[in-house]
Write an enzyme that holds these catalytic residues in place. Sequence first.
Site, PDB file in Angstrom:
ATOM      1  N   ASP A   1     -19.511   3.983  -0.173  1.00 60.44           N
ATOM      2  CA  ASP A   1     -19.451   3.930   1.286  1.00 60.44           C
ATOM      3  C   ASP A   1     -18.697   2.718   1.798  1.00 60.44           C
ATOM      4  O   ASP A   1     -18.381   2.626   2.986  1.00 60.44           O
ATOM      5  CB  ASP A   1     -20.876   3.860   1.850  1.00 60.44           C
ATOM      6  CG  ASP A   1     -21.479   5.239   2.047  1.00 60.44           C
ATOM      7  OD1 ASP A   1     -20.723   6.175   2.330  1.00 60.44           O
ATOM      8  OD2 ASP A   1     -22.709   5.364   1.914  1.00 60.44           O
TER       9      ASP A   1
HETATM   10  C1  BGC Z   1     -24.242  -0.245   2.017  1.00 59.25           C
HETATM   11  C2  BGC Z   1     -24.058   1.010   1.238  1.00 59.25           C
HETATM   12  C3  BGC Z   1     -24.568   2.169   2.016  1.00 59.25           C
HETATM   13  C4  BGC Z   1     -23.957   2.196   3.426  1.00 59.25           C
HETATM   14  C5  BGC Z   1     -24.619   3.303   4.210  1.00 59.25           C
HETATM   15  C6  BGC Z   1     -23.620  -0.126   3.390  1.00 59.25           C
HETATM   16  O1  BGC Z   1     -23.869  -1.276   4.127  1.00 59.25           O
HETATM   17  O2  BGC Z   1     -23.680  -1.323   1.318  1.00 59.25           O
HETATM   18  O3  BGC Z   1     -24.734   0.912  -0.007  1.00 59.25           O
HETATM   19  O4  BGC Z   1     -24.266   3.363   1.364  1.00 59.25           O
HETATM   20  O5  BGC Z   1     -24.156   0.973   4.066  1.00 59.25           O
HETATM   21  O6  BGC Z   1     -24.254   3.406   5.488  1.00 59.25           O
HETATM   22  C1  NOJ Z   2     -25.940   3.993  -0.777  1.00 57.15           C
HETATM   23  C2  NOJ Z   2     -25.707   5.297  -0.127  1.00 57.15           C
HETATM   24  O1  NOJ Z   2     -26.934   5.882   0.214  1.00 57.15           O
HETATM   25  C3  NOJ Z   2     -24.931   6.226  -1.021  1.00 57.15           C
HETATM   26  O2  NOJ Z   2     -24.653   7.416  -0.342  1.00 57.15           O
HETATM   27  C4  NOJ Z   2     -23.671   5.571  -1.495  1.00 57.15           C
HETATM   28  O3  NOJ Z   2     -23.036   6.450  -2.374  1.00 57.15           O
HETATM   29  C5  NOJ Z   2     -23.965   4.247  -2.183  1.00 57.15           C
HETATM   30  N1  NOJ Z   2     -24.735   3.421  -1.315  1.00 57.15           N
HETATM   31  C6  NOJ Z   2     -22.704   3.502  -2.595  1.00 57.15           C
HETATM   32  O4  NOJ Z   2     -22.023   2.981  -1.504  1.00 57.15           O
END
Ligand code: BGC
Ligand code: NOJ
Length: 812
Positions: free
Chosen positions: A483
Amino acid sequence: MKFGFFDDARKEYVITTPCTPLPWINYLGSENFFTLLSNTAGGYSFYRDARLRRLTRYRYNNAPLDSEGFHLYIRDNDTVWNPGWQPVQTSLDRYECRHGLGYSVIEGQKNNLTVRQELTVPLGDNCLLMRVTLRNEGGTAKTVSLFPYLEFCLWDAQDDASNFQRNYSTGEVEIEPCAVYHKTEYRERRDHYAVFWSNRRPDAYDTSREAFLGVYGSPAKPAAVFGEGCTGSVAHGWQPIAAMEFVLSLQPGETECLIFGLGYIENPQTEKWESPSVINKRPAHAMIARYQDRFAFDTVLASLHDYWRGLLGGYQAATGNEKLDRMVNIWNQYQCMVTFNMSRSASYFESGMGRGMGFRDSCQDLLGFVHMIPQRARERILDIAATQFPDGSAYHQYQPLTKKGNLDIGSGFNDDPLWLIAGTDAYLRETGDWSILDEACAFDNDLSLSQPLLEHLRRSFRYTATHLGPHKLPLIGRADWNDCLNLNCFSEHPGESFQISGPSEGPVAESVFIAGMFVKYGRAWADICRHIGLADESADAEQAVAEMEAAVLDAGWDGSWFRRAYDAFGNVVGGAACEEGKIFIEPQGMCVMAGIGKVSGQAAQALKSVEEWLDSKYGIVLLQPAYTRYHLELGEISSYPPGYKENAGIFCHNNPWIVCAEAELGHGDRAFQVYRRTCPAFIEDISEIHRTEPYVYSQMIAGKDAPTFGEGKNSWLTGTAAWTFLSISQAILGVKPTLDGLQIDPCIPSSVREFSVSRRYRGALYKITVHNPAGVCSGVRSVLMDGAEIVGNVLPVQPDGKTVNVEVFLGD
Ligand code: BGC
Ligand code: NOJ
């Protein structure tokens, strides 16, 4: 250092000090009513949706941590204490917390009084039950006061935490001798209320926080408990609470037992009122009546034990390694069920307000729970698919209460569509229930656009196949699995969300990771098509997959590993020529799992590079070298300090991809080495470093670039649960559901000479013993089913209810 121990016979983790490095929590509830509960009785409850139907309050960034919950106060002469130690923090003579499957037991002892607080959520009902047992362990009679206390949330947790100008005037309660009803907003559009009850009439109560705590009091020093007792306050606005006071006399050796409950009641619109302004309490009375005596609690626990025995019975391993067995047989599967229930919504790191259910998250969670609850996996797949857009793209998230896609985040995460194929494929392999593909399923929640699920999968595939960039690799959109790799975002303003700023699509930025996914799940799609007689479509899909594989080996290969992406200017992300972020874990895991470069050697080379560049003693980090400054063209990934989260943290979610990839190449020793490094039970001894619960996975462990190397964060709600279960149960122990039957194909450390797995599959029970006389890592020589050798290593599907014994021999 450890702060407790595993009690495997009871399937419990026993915490022996309240001062754990962080609150160590448990999840109570399996259907609609849920409670997060810490080892000191902190936590909160909600009905179905942690944002929209929150029953009790919780302040995430409070100090001290974890001071709201389901606390009991004991006043014994001049000493005030809590059996869970918080919030008063009076030192205890004895303390223990047992977190079990769907229940927790907290027991404290002080001055010869033992107080045991047992909490659970019954199956089939919308309430939290709490049984409190006091026992006078001393030689003289005692008279003590017991005060349970909780603070109501005004339903919408987001509004509750921000809209004070309104909230301070809306709170309303009703009171009965044994119950407090929280009915804020019931007078207008709500048809639900909460009730906190006791099976015994309290001597006094409070429903206004100000009265119970004092205006400048706190949960650590409630005015009522430390002063004159409860005052009978009635909340009008401000902060409604439920507090009760019981004066109890106990002879030496005597026990007193009380039952409390926190229930959620919904009334039909036409039956909201008993009389003007008086809520209809009939359903609440019926709920209270169900649990009046203390043995009802035992019945509730007994059904819960049966329920979990049934769920976990689908996969039980006996490997001779107790740490491995307890993870596989109990805790990893338990965590998979919690991710099924919560997705990423409510944990001690996820506020329950930010995100509903994630499209990709829920599809991946399915991989870990489909064998336990196939029927509910089926519903989940159909719910998720109904949020897909007609062009095959998808809302990134949806709210569990409404099941509608979240407009505020929208779409543009270009890996999402393929995860629907991954989840459905896992369901088909598990169940053989092809009828799911015929289920009519809305697009964008619009029933008039309904199409069979098969069409949803087709559009998922096509969306990816038709959204390619200059190198014939899939366009990344807002982001892919990571993400934080926001290649079209270019955010310059603090506070902007990386996930929704900038365009949702760009014509240049491409993802090698999605390409790997396309090869893996595109092939699954081709198999599905072939199985249902769509031979041409299957061949076309194979062709598209082959082209993608070629594109990966061409533009996606960097020389020693797979590249990560191309940015919006067409520059390589994750290549040796990059100044920072030269190599990423995700494409190595996904591309090798997809079999890309397996024959031509790139796969093995990529995994060697992972070992060389990304290994650390606590797990494999996401990338190296970590980004040391903000890269506008990369987005959130470079916003984290080095070693944290997606910027070179040990992302536990993609460590099991490497396990699966190593197993794909037959490297059993390395696969298990990677598996155990992040496995909670194997790192229990360093709980003072790891800090999060030693019975569940965390999303992230600080990487080698971080000052806090080894520290876990974001425990419980992570795709790590499903992927590690997949990696151990299928890739290492090798029991793999396929479309045609159960395949046995282990990839184990060469030192393992024998293990067994009992696996329920499509209604039959397979008792599998694997023998490894020659000490190899992989390669099945022969398989006997009930004594008769079978051809190949796929066990044919058995009649319902049948048990078969399977002997598997590894070696040449
Ligand atoms: C996090 C990710 C997450 C995303 C969701 C980010 O701040 O680092 O792990 O998937 O937010 O919106
Ligand atoms: C957490 C999110 O829930 C997931 O959808 C994503 O793939 C990982 N972070 C990596 O960014």
